[in-house]
Scaffold this motif. Structure first.
Motif, PDB file in Angstrom:
ATOM      1  N   LEU A  67      -6.426  28.630  97.193  1.00  0.00           N
ATOM      2  CA  LEU A  67      -7.734  28.268  96.638  1.00  0.00           C
ATOM      3  C   LEU A  67      -8.894  29.044  97.264  1.00  0.00           C
ATOM      4  O   LEU A  67     -10.039  28.870  96.858  1.00  0.00           O
ATOM      5  CB  LEU A  67      -7.986  26.758  96.817  1.00  0.00           C
ATOM      6  N   VAL A  68      -8.612  29.873  98.267  1.00  0.00           N
ATOM      7  CA  VAL A  68      -9.716  30.604  98.911  1.00  0.00           C
ATOM      8  C   VAL A  68      -9.462  32.113  98.898  1.00  0.00           C
ATOM      9  O   VAL A  68      -8.336  32.574  98.776  1.00  0.00           O
ATOM     10  CB  VAL A  68      -9.949  30.167 100.379  1.00  0.00           C
ATOM     11  N   GLU A  69     -10.554  32.860  99.067  1.00  0.00           N
ATOM     12  CA  GLU A  69     -10.443  34.312  99.059  1.00  0.00           C
ATOM     13  C   GLU A  69     -10.228  34.866 100.471  1.00  0.00           C
ATOM     14  O   GLU A  69      -9.415  35.735 100.689  1.00  0.00           O
ATOM     15  CB  GLU A  69     -11.708  34.915  98.463  1.00  0.00           C
ATOM     16  N   HIS A  70     -11.016  34.337 101.409  1.00  0.00           N
ATOM     17  CA  HIS A  70     -10.995  34.940 102.745  1.00  0.00           C
ATOM     18  C   HIS A  70     -10.162  34.133 103.716  1.00  0.00           C
ATOM     19  O   HIS A  70     -10.681  33.443 104.582  1.00  0.00           O
ATOM     20  CB  HIS A  70     -12.419  35.109 103.268  1.00  0.00           C
ATOM     21  N   PHE A 122       2.415  19.561 113.762  1.00  0.00           N
ATOM     22  CA  PHE A 122       1.721  20.416 112.802  1.00  0.00           C
ATOM     23  C   PHE A 122       0.298  19.869 112.673  1.00  0.00           C
ATOM     24  O   PHE A 122       0.105  18.728 112.235  1.00  0.00           O
ATOM     25  CB  PHE A 122       2.416  20.392 111.433  1.00  0.00           C
ATOM     26  N   LEU A 123      -0.681  20.662 113.093  1.00  0.00           N
ATOM     27  CA  LEU A 123      -2.079  20.258 112.962  1.00  0.00           C
ATOM     28  C   LEU A 123      -2.547  20.823 111.630  1.00  0.00           C
ATOM     29  O   LEU A 123      -2.713  22.030 111.488  1.00  0.00           O
ATOM     30  CB  LEU A 123      -2.908  20.806 114.123  1.00  0.00           C
ATOM     31  N   VAL A 124      -2.674  19.939 110.655  1.00  0.00           N
ATOM     32  CA  VAL A 124      -2.866  20.384 109.279  1.00  0.00           C
ATOM     33  C   VAL A 124      -4.336  20.324 108.888  1.00  0.00           C
ATOM     34  O   VAL A 124      -5.008  19.301 109.085  1.00  0.00           O
ATOM     35  CB  VAL A 124      -2.039  19.516 108.299  1.00  0.00           C
ATOM     36  N   THR A 125      -4.830  21.435 108.362  1.00  0.00           N
ATOM     37  CA  THR A 125      -6.198  21.466 107.863  1.00  0.00           C
ATOM     38  C   THR A 125      -6.233  22.437 106.696  1.00  0.00           C
ATOM     39  O   THR A 125      -5.440  23.371 106.636  1.00  0.00           O
ATOM     40  CB  THR A 125      -7.189  21.870 108.984  1.00  0.00           C
ATOM     41  N   SER A 126      -7.117  22.184 105.739  1.00  0.00           N
ATOM     42  CA  SER A 126      -7.125  23.076 104.579  1.00  0.00           C
ATOM     43  C   SER A 126      -8.207  24.139 104.750  1.00  0.00           C
ATOM     44  O   SER A 126      -9.152  23.970 105.521  1.00  0.00           O
ATOM     45  CB  SER A 126      -7.319  22.277 103.296  1.00  0.00           C
TER      46      SER A 126
END
Ligand SMILES: Nc1nc2c(ncn2[C@@H]2O[C@H](COP(=O)(O)OP(=O)(O)O)[C@@H](O)[C@H]2O)c(=O)[nH]1
Ligand SMILES: [Mg+2]
Ligand SMILES: [Zn+2]
Length: 347
Positions: A148-151, A111-115
């Motif tokens: 936490l994000v819209e797009h 799993f390459l995890v990024t926020s």
């Protein structure tokens, strides 16, 4: 009591046992300490066992790492053997000097995890992808913090553009319901590794997938959105779906080591283009008949990807050379030690 199968044991490991003393017991490494290992339960308990001095005379790549299967002498708890790995994830140690750092062994899926925020970086994901593809491991991009994000689509599209058929899952790591899409990789016999910077939600994912708090997490610092290192030991957890997941500490930088074929695989389309350049030694710069430049101009090739390809290709070649030089030095040193010992004997 967990069975070996529940911990990720496979026929390829079973087949190796025939060549060793049948009294030796296979256990899986769940964590690595300075001078020893934690291994899966013997008589019901996770054990910390010391690693004998002979292991430290070996190259770091031959020493047991997290996810390895090792054979123990049950009387002395000495580690006698590391079973041949099905896969290994490693990077160049940030310390320099051509040292390699082992991250995990015997992994099926990474799993390459990024926020979905400032942490998102196509270039960093390409680093992870090169290493994971090199190791023949299935990559899955996990985009966290979608709450936490819209797009969200922007991030999903950017991740999907990294490689054809690359699975991309957008999740709120805090909400087990949003992790359904990951279940397919978490089944029985599967071993999963997590790669990602600090603070992106790796330990949170482990907790939500496990259904309970097994890993300490810490709020990312508000000011710069960079998390602190809260996972001190890499560790292995059995999931309710049957798979095994390995948490790992965040990695500030991820220098790829010996990943030429992984880089080639990730950028196979560019290599195909390069094969069509007029000159076999085309530098893809100002040469006439350059198929790479043509693709840039007609928009079918993204300049960012091309630059990333050049950078990773150079880095991988350079680091492989540095590692090879260190191997040669270590061998030479070993020879000199042996010669000196022989001379002393003959005196
Ligand atoms: N809102 C939100 N917070 C998250 C999410 N994933 C992780 N966090 C928070 O981000 C912080 C860092 O998470 P952690 O799991 O410790 O990151 P790690 O360093 O990658 O293990 C913690 O405060 C988590 O609660 C998410 O998907 N949404
Ligand atoms: Mg963590
Ligand atoms: Zn060219």
């Amino acid at each position: 009591m967990l069975t070996l199968q529940q911990l990720g044991w496979k026929p390829v490991f079973q087949q190796q046992l025939a060549q060793f003393d049948s009294a030796l017991q296979p256990v899986r490494v769940v964590a690595v300490q300075r001078s020893g290992l934690s291994v899966t339960p013997i008589e019901g308990e996770v054990r910390d066992i010391p690693l004998g001095g002979r292991w430290f005379t070996l190259d770091v790549e031959e020493r047991p790492t997290v996810g390895d299967w090792v054979l123990l002498d049950t009387d002395t708890l000495a580690v006698e053997q590391v079973l041949e790995r099905t896969s290994v994830i490693k990077r160049l140690s940030p310390g320099g000097g051509g040292e390699v750092q082992m991250i995990a062994a015997n992994i099926d899926t990474a799993f390459l995890v990024t926020s979905c925020n400032a942490d998102f970086s196509a270039a960093r994901l390409e680093r992870y992808l090169s290493v994971v593809l090199q190791a023949d491991i299935q990559p899955v991009v996990v985009l966290t913090k979608i709450d936490l994000v819209e797009h969200i689509d922007e991030y999903v599209d950017a991740a999907r553009a990294l490689r054809r058929d690359l699975p991309v899952e957008a999740v709120n790591a805090l909400s087990p319901d949003s992790l359904q899409g990951l279940a397919g990789w978490c089944g029985s016999g599967q071993s999963i590794a997590l790669l990602g910077s600090s603070g992106v939600g790796k330990s949170t994912l482990v907790n939500s997938l496990s259904g309970h708090q097994v890993q300490a997490t810490r709020a990312a610092r508000q000011d710069d959105d960079k998390g602190r290192h809260t996972t001190t030991h890499r560790s292995l957890h059995v999931l309710p779906q049957g798979g095994v997941i390995l948490d790992s500490p965040g990695m500030r930088e991820f220098q790829i080591a010996e990943a030429e074929s992984g880089v080639s695989e990730l950028f196979a389309d560019i290599e195909d283009l390069a094969a069509r350049c007029r000159f076999a030694d085309c530098g893809h710069d100002t040469e006439p008949g350059c198929a790479v430049q043509r693709a840039l101009q007609d928009g079918s090739l993204d300049e960012r990807r091309l630059l990333s390809f050049f950078k990773l290709q150079r880095e991988s070649l350079y680091n492989s050379e540095t590692i090879a030089q260190r191997h040669a030095r270590t061998r030479q040193f070993g020879r000199r030690v042996k010669e000196a010992a022989a001379k002393r004997k003959n005196r």
